[in-house]
Design a protein around this motif. Structure first.
Motif: not given
Lengths: 257, 194
Positions: A250, A252-257
């Motif tokens: 999995m 989990l991307k950060t807020e910056n995408d």
């Protein structure tokens, strides 16, 4: 002494504070031993909170209406497109059937089903009996379906067979891997020489990786290249299944995408 | 051509629950939520759920006197949606595997003191509303009137029931029907102790 029968309105009356003291004691005693009753009381309490919030219900209703408006606009276009497709198919099919030579296989002739390919992620290829297939096309599969467990495999995940040839010491039967991480397999051989095979399958049961290990008692499998999803692993010793497990990849991307 | 609504108009409209404001939000912001959710392992239904939950959260915040926007409304709404989606993925993962996971924590995980509501209560609201729409018409109507604080006697008159006692009995029946629908909904199993 006859046990007091609790009727379903007791749940409403309990949450509304309308039970008498003796009824409340009976009801709370019953809740202690009944998870089903506790769950229903919990749901009823949430329902009461929602019914007491007319503004929230109004917002929910309007979201539903907005969704319906969008769907109706989309469905008109879909109906037109569907009608156009049917007309094209009818014209194409009719033309083909009229022009088809007798004895020639038509486009709807049955094809033999190829055996599932064996894929090697590291080489970015899938090899089957007819040649090499590029694995890139497989990555277009919708990610949500990649997490659905395979019912045939689930009962045997974590099950170690009675083989005396080998004992798997890691990883745990259920593991989690960050995207791009590695899964390390360790085992203890009870007999030498031993040919150990590691297979990785996706959640449709398709083999995505396989390797034979003739020497050593560990293997680090790099998951880079595998799309996010649920995978199963098998360790075989001299073609006997030793153990099966699963792991999840999995991102989990950060807020910056 | 549709008129572009200013942010303050949107906020005021949402506070008053205007259909035009909610329609506008759905039209303009839902594609952003859908894009994010689908990019991160979700599907269309997930996107619909997250949009609804985000709007519920934003509505509850906008109602507060202390509400003060420090960024654009779009940014605020999308950040709520992203956090909710992260929570949902996190919750589903834990539910599937019942294990502490070893994946690295993302650098900017959702913060407990964010304005995002409790995940479980949002899920429960969605389940209840979804199943409420599946109730028979008379039950839905009765619960709507009850929700609007219409007296039982008046409900009896509007729905041509015998009397207010019958209305109360029907209310219990309709709530029980809704509870049973919710409890048999597969999505509710995460809340059940079964």
């Amino acid at each position: 002494m006859k046990e007091t029968e609790i009727t379903s309105d007791w749940i409403d009356r309990y949450n509304d504070g309308e039970l008498s003291e003796s009824e409340r004691i009976i009801f709370e005693d019953r809740m202690k031993t009944s998870p089903l009753l506790r769950s229903e009381v919990h749901v009823d309490a949430a329902l009461n909170r929602l019914l007491n919030d007319s503004e929230l219900l109004d917002v929910l209703h309007k979201i539903n209406v907005a969704r319906g408006k969008k769907r109706n606009k989309g469905s008109e276009l879909s109906r037109l497109v569907a009608a156009a497709c049917i007309i094209c198919l009818a014209i194409f099919g009719g033309t083909f059937l009229l022009n088809r030579d007798a004895g020639q296989p038509g486009i709807f002739a049955e094809r033999s089903i190829s055996p599932a390919p064996v894929c090697n992620i590291q080489r970015d290829t899938c090899m089957d009996t007819t040649g090499t297939i590029n694995i890139a096309a497989r990555r277009s599969i919708a990610l949500a379906t990649n997490y659905i467990p395979l019912p045939e495999f689930e009962p045997i995940v974590g099950y170690a067979t009675r083989t005396t040839l080998l004992r798997v010491t890691s990883p745990q039967p259920k593991a989690t891997i960050p995207s791009g991480g590695a899964l390390v397999f360790n085992w203890e051989s009870m007999r030498t020489p031993l040919v150990v095979e590691l297979e990785i399958l996706d959640n449709r049961g398709v083999k995505v990786f396989a390797v034979h290990i003739a020497d050593g008692s560990s293997y680090s499998f790099a998951t880079s290249g595998l799309p996010d999803g649920l995978y199963y692993w098998k360790i075989l010793a001299n073609d006997d299944l030793a153990m099966m497990g699963k792991f999840l990849i999995m991102t989990l991307k950060t807020e910056n995408d | 051509m549709l008129r572009k609504i200013s942010e303050q108009e949107l906020i005021d409209g949402l506070r008053m629950r205007k259909s035009a404001s909610i329609d506008y939000l759905y039209r303009e912001y839902f594609p952003l939520i859908r894009h994010h959710v689908k990019l991160h392992s979700g599907n269309e239904q997930d996107a619909q759920d997250i949009f609804q939950d985000s709007l519920v959260v934003m509505f509850s915040q906008i109602k507060l006197k202390s509400f003060h926007l420090v960024c654009s409304l779009k940014t605020y709404f999308v950040s709520i949606g992203k956090n909710l989606w992260l929570q949902r993925l996190d919750y589903k993962f834990r539910l599937l595997y019942q294990a502490d996971y070893e994946v690295h924590e993302p650098q900017e995980h959702y913060h407990p003191d964010d304005q995002v509501s409790d995940y479980e209560s949002l899920e429960m609201i969605r389940l209840l509303y979804k199943n409420m729409l599946l109730l028979p018409f008379d039950c839905r109507r009765l619960l709507e009137l009850y929700c609007l604080r219409v007296p039982f006697k008046e409900i009896a008159r509007l729905m041509k029931y015998k009397d207010d006692v019958y209305v109360k009995t029907r209310k219990y029946h309709c709530k029980k029907l809704l509870r049973r629908k919710v409890m048999s909904d597969p999505e509710s199993h995460q809340f059940m102790e079964l």
